[in-house]
Scaffold this active site. Structure first.
Site, PDB file in Angstrom:
ATOM      1  N   GLY A  53       0.811  -1.201   0.000  1.00  0.00           N
ATOM      2  CA  GLY A  53       0.000   0.000   0.000  1.00  0.00           C
ATOM      3  C   GLY A  53       0.845   1.251   0.000  1.00  0.00           C
ATOM      4  CD  GLU A 117       2.041  -2.314   5.126  1.00  0.00           C
ATOM      5  OE1 GLU A 117       3.244  -1.977   5.022  1.00  0.00           O
ATOM      6  OE2 GLU A 117       1.322  -2.543   4.137  1.00  0.00           O
ATOM      7  CG  HIS A 234       9.648  -7.962   2.295  1.00  0.00           C
ATOM      8  ND1 HIS A 234       8.974  -8.997   2.904  1.00  0.00           N
ATOM      9  CD2 HIS A 234       8.781  -6.928   2.244  1.00  0.00           C
ATOM     10  CE1 HIS A 234       7.754  -8.604   3.201  1.00  0.00           C
ATOM     11  NE2 HIS A 234       7.609  -7.343   2.814  1.00  0.00           N
ATOM     12  NE  ARG A 280       8.716  -3.820   4.885  1.00  0.00           N
ATOM     13  CZ  ARG A 280       8.374  -3.287   3.734  1.00  0.00           C
ATOM     14  NH1 ARG A 280       9.287  -2.718   2.977  1.00  0.00           N
ATOM     15  NH2 ARG A 280       7.120  -3.309   3.328  1.00  0.00           N
ATOM     16  CG  HIS A 341      11.436  -5.245  -0.571  1.00  0.00           C
ATOM     17  ND1 HIS A 341      10.657  -5.699  -1.612  1.00  0.00           N
ATOM     18  CD2 HIS A 341      10.683  -4.318   0.086  1.00  0.00           C
ATOM     19  CE1 HIS A 341       9.475  -5.098  -1.584  1.00  0.00           C
ATOM     20  NE2 HIS A 341       9.469  -4.244  -0.576  1.00  0.00           N
ATOM     21  NE  ARG A 376      10.888   0.780   1.429  1.00  0.00           N
ATOM     22  CZ  ARG A 376       9.776   0.079   1.226  1.00  0.00           C
ATOM     23  NH1 ARG A 376       8.596   0.699   1.242  1.00  0.00           N
ATOM     24  NH2 ARG A 376       9.829  -1.207   1.018  1.00  0.00           N
TER      25      ARG A 376
END
Length: 632
Positions: A53, A117, A234, A280, A341, A376
Site C-alpha cells: 500500500g 503495518e 524483506h 523489517r 527488496h 525505510r
C-alpha cells in the site's frame, strides 16, 4: 563499422515509467514535450509490483506529526528531517490528487479503508484491490498521461548513458531493443527514475528490470551517490524451490500472520517486543538467526487463523499466486525467507530532485532524498515516488526557464514538437486490469537462481504434538517443489514456442517501424559468460553483503570485485550494460558497508554490533575515483 545514432530532441527526458517517472512526466507536460523511456514494457516496474500500500496521514485517527515520527524512528537516526517533513506534509495533497484522477483505493463503505503495518503507530496504509496498490496507481497515472498528446512513452528502450556538455546533462543515449539500433535524445533536463537494484542479489523480490541502471550511469557521469550500504531485505519472500521470490506482503503480518520456525515454534518474541510487527530489518535478522539456529532453509508464515474468504478478498493476488504453487494460505503455512527488496541509498538529491550534475535530476528509488535514512518505513516508497516525482518535475520546469533565458539572452525558448519524438502517446490502460495475480509471479525473477528448500523435516518426536492444520501444512510443503518444477518447465516451453513464433514473424515483417513491434527479440538473451559473471556477483553479494555482514567478508568481497574481469563485447547490448552496472554498484555497496563500522538500520555488522552516533550518524558519500567519505 558502427552506424551513427539517430538523434531526437525533446524538452524533457524521463528515464523510467514507475510512479516517480510518470508523475514527473505529467508535471513536465505542462511546459513542453516529454519523452519517457522504459527499458521493458511500460508497466514492468517496481511500482506495479507494490502490494502492501501507500502510507499517508489522512484518516481521522491519524496526524501528520505521527507519520513523521514513525518515519524518523524507522530511519534509525539517519533520516534527513526536512525531507521527512516534506514527505508527510505534502503526501495528503498528492494522494487526494490521485483519487481525483481516478485511483480506486479500497473503502469501508464510503470512507477510505486504512490498515496498519509494522512500525506504524496508526492505521494509515491505503491499499487498492486488496494487494494491487502499485498496479492501480500505475493504471491511474497512465490514464492521466493518455490525455496528454505531447507526452510520449517508448518501451524497450535501454538507456546506456548520459550525454554531458560543459559539465551539464543534455540528454541520454539508448538502445532500441527491437533491432539493436543506437539512439540519443537531446534535452535541457534529464530525470532518472529507473528504480532499484535488487537484481544485484541472488535472492530478491524485485523485477528483472531492477538492475540499478540510473544509479550506475549517474555515478559514471560523476554524480554523487550516498548511503549505498543501506539495503532493505524483506523478511517474507516465498521460499519454494523453482518458484520466484514472490513477496508476501508485510500486511499479512499486519492482519495477524504469525512466524514459526520449522519446529513450528513462534519465535519472534525472542527477538523483539513487537514480535511480528517489529521493523523489517529486525524481523529479517530474526528469521536468518532462526534459520541458522534450526539449520533450516526457511521459516513459516502462518495465516491459517484467517478464512479463505478473508484472504481472497484482502490479498487476492497473493492468495491466488500461492495457490498456483499448490499452497492454500487458509490451510497451509507458507515457507518464507528474506530477500533483497529496497535500496535506501542512491543518487544524492536535494528536496527538488537536483543531483550534483547540472541538468540531471533523480526521483524514486533511484534517488537518495534522505527520507528513508537507514531503514525505510513500510509503504513510504510509493509516497516518496509520488511526492518527489512531482517536485522534480516542477524544479525541471522552473530551472529550464531560467537556463533558457540565460542561454538565449531573453529570447523565447525553443519548444520541440512531440510529433518528432520516438515512441507514441501513452496507451489507454485497462480500467480494471487487477486480475492476473500470477502474472507477475510467473514472469518474476530468479527461476533458475532460487535456492531455498521448501521441504521441511521435523524431528520424529515432534509430529505427535502437531495440530491437524500444522500437519497438513508440513505435509503439503513437500509437494510444492514438484508442482513448481512442473509449472516452470511448462512455462519455459511456452515461452520458447512464443519466442520462435515472434522471431519468424519479425523476419517476415522487417519493414515495420520499431513502435509497431510489441516485444524485443528473444535472441538478445545473455551469453553464458555474462550469465556466469552475473551469478558470481549475485552470489557474492548475498553471502558477503547481505542481511548480516562482517569486516572479513566485506573485505573479501571488495577484493574479489577489484580482481574480477567482465566479459567484453565490441557491440554491447542490454545484458552487457546491466552486468556492468551491477558490477559497478556491487563495488560501491561493499566499499560503503566496509567503511561504516557500526550497525544501524538495515546495515548490520557482527563485528560492530552497536550504533555509533559519535562517528557514524552521518551519510556515506561516493563519487567516481574517490574514497568513501561521511558527511552530516
Amino acid at each position: 563499422m558502427t552506424s551513427s545514432p539517430t538523434t531526437y530532441h525533446a524538452d524533457y527526458v524521463v528515464v523510467g515509467s514507475g510512479v516517480a517517472g510518470l508523475r514527473a512526466a505529467i508535471e513536465l507536460s505542462s511546459a513542453g514535450s516529454v519523452l519517457v523511456l522504459a527499458k521493458s514494457t511500460l508497466s514492468d516496474s517496481a511500482t506495479a509490483w507494490a502490494q502492501g500500500g501507500i502510507a499517508v496521514a489522512l484518516s481521522d485517527e491519524d496526524e501528520i506529526g505521527c507519520h513523521e515520527q514513525d518515519t524518523l524512528s524507522a530511519g534509525d537516526g539517519l533520516c534527513r528531517p526536512e525531507s521527512v517533513a516534506l514527505l508527510v506534509e505534502e503526501g495528503p495533497k498528492y494522494i487526494t490528487q490521485l483519487i481525483e484522477w481516478g485511483t480506486e483505493f479500497d473503502r469501508a463503505g464510503t470512507k477510505l479503508a486504512f490498515t496498519r503495518e509494522a512500525a506504524h503507530s496508526r492505521s494509515r496504509i491505503l491499499h487498492a484491490h486488496g494487494d494491487s496498490t502499485g498496479r492501480e496507481i500505475s493504471r491511474a497515472l497512465l490514464a492521466r498521461a493518455h490525455k496528454i498528446p505531447h507526452l510520449h512513452l517508448r518501451a524497450h528502450s535501454f538507456t546506456t548513458g548520459l550525454i554531458l556538455e560543459d559539465g551539464r546533462a543534455v540528454g541520454v543515449r539508448f538502445i532500441d531493443e527491437n533491432d539493436g539500433s543506437l539512439h540519443e535524445v537531446r534535452a535541457l533536463a534529464v530525470l532518472l527514475a529507473t528504480g532499484g537494484l535488487g537484481q544485484i542479489y541472488r535472492e530478491t523480490t524485485n523485477p528483472e528490470v531492477a538492475t540499478g541502471d540510473g544509479m550506475a550511469i549517474a555515478y559514471e557521469a560523476g554524480a554523487v551517490l550516498s548511503d549505498m550500504e543501506f539495503v532493505q531485505f524483506h523478511p517474507t519472500a516465498l521460499a519454494i524451490k523453482g518458484a520466484p521470490r514472490f513477496l508476501l506482503s508485510e500486511a499479512l503480518r499486519g492482519e495477524g500472520g504469525i512466524l514459526r520456525n520449522i519446529l513450528l515454534e513462534r519465535f519472534m518474541k525472542r527477538y523483539a517486543e513487537a514480535q511480528e510487527l517489529a521493523p523489517r530489518d529486525v524481523v529479517a535478522r530474526a528469521i536468518v538467526s532462526e534459520m541458522h539456529r534450526t539449520n533450516a532453509q526457511h521459516v513459516y508464515l502462518d495465516m491459517t487463523a484467517k478464512s479463505a474468504e478473508f484472504l481472497q478478498k484482502r490479498f487476492p493476488r497473493i492468495y491466488s499466486t500461492c495457490l498456483s504453487y499448490g499452497l492454500d494460505l487458509a490451510t497451509d503455512m507458507a515457507p518464507v525467507s528474506p530477500a533483497a527488496h529496497y535500496m535506501m541509498g542512491g543518487v544524492k538529491t536535494d528536496l527538488w530532485g537536483h543531483t550534483s550534475i547540472l541538468g540531471l535530476y533523480a526521483a524514486g528509488e533511484t534517488a537518495d532524498t534522505g527520507v528513508h535514512g537507514a531503514n525505510r518505513l513500510a509503504s513510504n516508497s510509493l509516497l516518496e515516488g509520488l511526492v518527489f516525482g512531482a517536485r522534480s518535475g516542477q524544479a525541471m520546469v522552473a530551472d529550464r526557464r531560467q537556463f533558457s533565458d540565460k542561454l538565449q539572452n531573453g529570447a523565447r525558448p525553443v519548444k520541440y514538437k512531440a510529433s518528432a519524438l520516438p515512441g507514441s502517446p501513452a496507451p489507454r490502460p485497462d480500467s480494471h486490469s487487477h486480475d492476473g495475480a500470477s502474472g507477475h509471479a510467473t514472469s518474476a525473477v530468479n527461476h533458475s537462481n532460487s535456492s531455498a528448500n521448501s521441504s521441511a523435516h521435523l524431528p520424529a518426536n515432534s509430529s505427535a504434538n502437531l495440530s491437524a492444520t500444522s500437519r497438513s501444512a508440513v505435509a503439503h510443503s513437500a509437494k510444492l517443489s514438484a508442482a513448481a518444477a512442473s509449472r516452470s518447465a511448462t512455462t519455459h516451453a511456452a515461452k520458447s514456442a512464443a519466442s520462435a513464433a515472434f522471431v519468424s514473424s519479425s523476419a517476415s515483417h522487417s519493414t515495420k517501424s520499431p513502435a509497431a513491434v510489441s516485444a524485443p527479440p528473444e535472441d538478445a538473451d545473455a551469453t553464458p559468460a555474462i550469465a556466469a559473471a552475473l551469478a558470481q556477483i549475485r552470489d557474492l553479494m548475498w553471502r558477503h553483503v547481505g542481511v548480516m555482514r562482517n569486516g572479513k567478508e566485506l573485505t573479501a568481497a571488495v577484493a574479489f570485485l577489484e580482481n574480477m574481469k567482465l566479459p567484453h563485447s565490441e557491440h554491447p547490448g542490454r545484458h552487457e550494460h546491466e552486468l556492468s552496472n551491477l558490477y559497478c554498484l556491487a563495488s560501491l555497496m561493499a566499499r560503503s558497508a566496509l567503511a561504516r563500522e557500526e550497525s544501524r538500520g538495515s546495515h548490520y555488522r557482527s563485528d560492530f554490533p552497536y550504533r555509533d552516533d559519535d562517528l557514524f550518524q552521518k551519510h556515506s558519500r561516493m563519487q567516481r575515483s574517490k574514497d568513501v567519505t561521511f558527511e552530516p
